[in-house]
Design a protein around this motif. Structure first.
Motif, PDB file in Angstrom:
ATOM      1  N   TYR A  83       0.824  -1.203   0.000  1.00 19.35           N
ATOM      2  CA  TYR A  83       0.000   0.000   0.000  1.00 19.35           C
ATOM      3  C   TYR A  83       0.863   1.261   0.000  1.00 19.35           C
ATOM      4  O   TYR A  83       0.591   2.213  -0.734  1.00 19.35           O
ATOM      5  CB  TYR A  83      -0.952   0.016   1.193  1.00 19.35           C
ATOM      6  CG  TYR A  83      -1.875   1.203   1.160  1.00 19.35           C
ATOM      7  CD1 TYR A  83      -2.996   1.203   0.335  1.00 19.35           C
ATOM      8  CD2 TYR A  83      -1.609   2.325   1.917  1.00 19.35           C
ATOM      9  CE1 TYR A  83      -3.827   2.314   0.276  1.00 19.35           C
ATOM     10  CE2 TYR A  83      -2.438   3.435   1.865  1.00 19.35           C
ATOM     11  CZ  TYR A  83      -3.546   3.420   1.047  1.00 19.35           C
ATOM     12  OH  TYR A  83      -4.355   4.517   0.978  1.00 19.35           O
ATOM     13  N   THR A 104      -5.967  -3.881  10.664  1.00 17.66           N
ATOM     14  CA  THR A 104      -6.472  -5.089  10.000  1.00 17.66           C
ATOM     15  C   THR A 104      -6.559  -4.795   8.510  1.00 17.66           C
ATOM     16  O   THR A 104      -6.435  -3.647   8.079  1.00 17.66           O
ATOM     17  CB  THR A 104      -7.877  -5.460  10.517  1.00 17.66           C
ATOM     18  OG1 THR A 104      -8.790  -4.410  10.154  1.00 17.66           O
ATOM     19  CG2 THR A 104      -7.893  -5.662  12.025  1.00 17.66           C
ATOM     20  N   ALA A 105      -6.810  -5.816   7.733  1.00 16.49           N
ATOM     21  CA  ALA A 105      -6.970  -5.620   6.290  1.00 16.49           C
ATOM     22  C   ALA A 105      -8.117  -4.656   6.004  1.00 16.49           C
ATOM     23  O   ALA A 105      -8.057  -3.870   5.058  1.00 16.49           O
ATOM     24  CB  ALA A 105      -7.203  -6.956   5.598  1.00 16.49           C
ATOM     25  N   GLU A 106      -9.139  -4.696   6.835  1.00 20.36           N
ATOM     26  CA  GLU A 106     -10.319  -3.858   6.618  1.00 20.36           C
ATOM     27  C   GLU A 106     -10.069  -2.386   6.945  1.00 20.36           C
ATOM     28  O   GLU A 106     -10.665  -1.504   6.337  1.00 20.36           O
ATOM     29  CB  GLU A 106     -11.509  -4.352   7.448  1.00 20.36           C
ATOM     30  CG  GLU A 106     -12.034  -5.708   7.036  1.00 20.36           C
ATOM     31  CD  GLU A 106     -11.182  -6.861   7.560  1.00 20.36           C
ATOM     32  OE1 GLU A 106     -10.557  -6.736   8.640  1.00 20.36           O
ATOM     33  OE2 GLU A 106     -11.121  -7.882   6.858  1.00 20.36           O
ATOM     34  N   ASN A 107      -9.205  -2.093   7.932  1.00 23.02           N
ATOM     35  CA  ASN A 107      -9.023  -0.695   8.331  1.00 23.02           C
ATOM     36  C   ASN A 107      -7.637  -0.137   7.982  1.00 23.02           C
ATOM     37  O   ASN A 107      -7.311   0.980   8.349  1.00 23.02           O
ATOM     38  CB  ASN A 107      -9.302  -0.517   9.829  1.00 23.02           C
ATOM     39  CG  ASN A 107      -8.310  -1.228  10.716  1.00 23.02           C
ATOM     40  OD1 ASN A 107      -7.251  -1.661  10.285  1.00 23.02           O
ATOM     41  ND2 ASN A 107      -8.664  -1.369  11.980  1.00 23.02           N
ATOM     42  N   ARG A 108      -6.829  -0.893   7.265  1.00 26.48           N
ATOM     43  CA  ARG A 108      -5.455  -0.498   6.949  1.00 26.48           C
ATOM     44  C   ARG A 108      -5.392   0.867   6.255  1.00 26.48           C
ATOM     45  O   ARG A 108      -4.667   1.763   6.678  1.00 26.48           O
ATOM     46  CB  ARG A 108      -4.785  -1.553   6.077  1.00 26.48           C
ATOM     47  CG  ARG A 108      -3.370  -1.196   5.660  1.00 26.48           C
ATOM     48  CD  ARG A 108      -2.731  -2.258   4.800  1.00 26.48           C
ATOM     49  NE  ARG A 108      -2.638  -3.487   5.558  1.00 26.48           N
ATOM     50  CZ  ARG A 108      -3.168  -4.661   5.160  1.00 26.48           C
ATOM     51  NH1 ARG A 108      -3.798  -4.741   4.022  1.00 26.48           N
ATOM     52  NH2 ARG A 108      -3.046  -5.725   5.902  1.00 26.48           N
ATOM     53  N   GLU A 109      -6.161   1.028   5.193  1.00 23.40           N
ATOM     54  CA  GLU A 109      -6.114   2.273   4.427  1.00 23.40           C
ATOM     55  C   GLU A 109      -6.525   3.470   5.285  1.00 23.40           C
ATOM     56  O   GLU A 109      -5.876   4.519   5.269  1.00 23.40           O
ATOM     57  CB  GLU A 109      -7.013   2.154   3.201  1.00 23.40           C
ATOM     58  CG  GLU A 109      -6.899   3.309   2.248  1.00 23.40           C
ATOM     59  CD  GLU A 109      -7.689   3.070   0.974  1.00 23.40           C
ATOM     60  OE1 GLU A 109      -8.022   4.081   0.333  1.00 23.40           O
ATOM     61  OE2 GLU A 109      -7.980   1.911   0.619  1.00 23.40           O
ATOM     62  N   GLU A 110      -7.576   3.297   6.059  1.00 21.68           N
ATOM     63  CA  GLU A 110      -8.057   4.370   6.932  1.00 21.68           C
ATOM     64  C   GLU A 110      -6.977   4.791   7.930  1.00 21.68           C
ATOM     65  O   GLU A 110      -6.712   5.978   8.124  1.00 21.68           O
ATOM     66  CB  GLU A 110      -9.314   3.904   7.673  1.00 21.68           C
ATOM     67  CG  GLU A 110      -9.819   4.876   8.709  1.00 21.68           C
ATOM     68  CD  GLU A 110     -10.943   4.285   9.558  1.00 21.68           C
ATOM     69  OE1 GLU A 110     -11.368   4.989  10.481  1.00 21.68           O
ATOM     70  OE2 GLU A 110     -11.380   3.145   9.322  1.00 21.68           O
TER      71      GLU A 110
END
Length: 125
Positions: A83, A104-110
């Motif tokens: 990323y 986590t994979a779900e909140n990584r970008e945030e």
């Protein structure tokens, strides 16, 4: 904070230089972490120094970095490397290390965007 500087102002250019350097530092950490992961994964560090007792010994005595630094670089590379290299997000190593146990994979970008946008005070509160 919004700046009143124009892109042609020297202070703005210096600010941009620092911002680019921050991104470059993180990309170097990702690159080093990738290399360390490869050296560790297949024990290829032993080809460099067959006498190394283990990977920790190799890192500390051959690379001259602490094992905790090497471990953090490896984890940053594994967790965020793809990323960070594709997005151009720039933040500090300290913030990335702080994110390792919570992302986590779900909140990584945030979380990576928060790490970039928030001041240290805001980020750690």
């Amino acid at each position: 904070m919004q700046s009143n500087l124009k892109k042609s102002d020297q202070a703005y250019k210096l600010f941009e230089t620092v911002e680019q350097a921050k991104k470059g530092i993180i990309l170097c950490i990702v690159q080093a972490g990738n290399a360390l992961n490869e050296l560790h994964k297949d024990n290829s560090y032993k080809k460099f120094n067959p006498e190394a007792k283990d990977f920790m010994d190799f890192v500390v005595n051959e690379l001259k970095i602490s094992y905790s630094t090497a471990y953090n670089w490896m984890k940053i590379s594994s967790e965020f490397g793809q990323y960070l290299t594709s997005s151009g997000v720039g933040t500090s190593e300290k913030k990335l290390v702080a994110l390792l146990p919570v992302v986590t994979a779900e909140n990584r970008e945030e979380w990576l965007h928060k790490a970039q946008e928030l001041s240290d005070r805001e980020f750690y509160d």
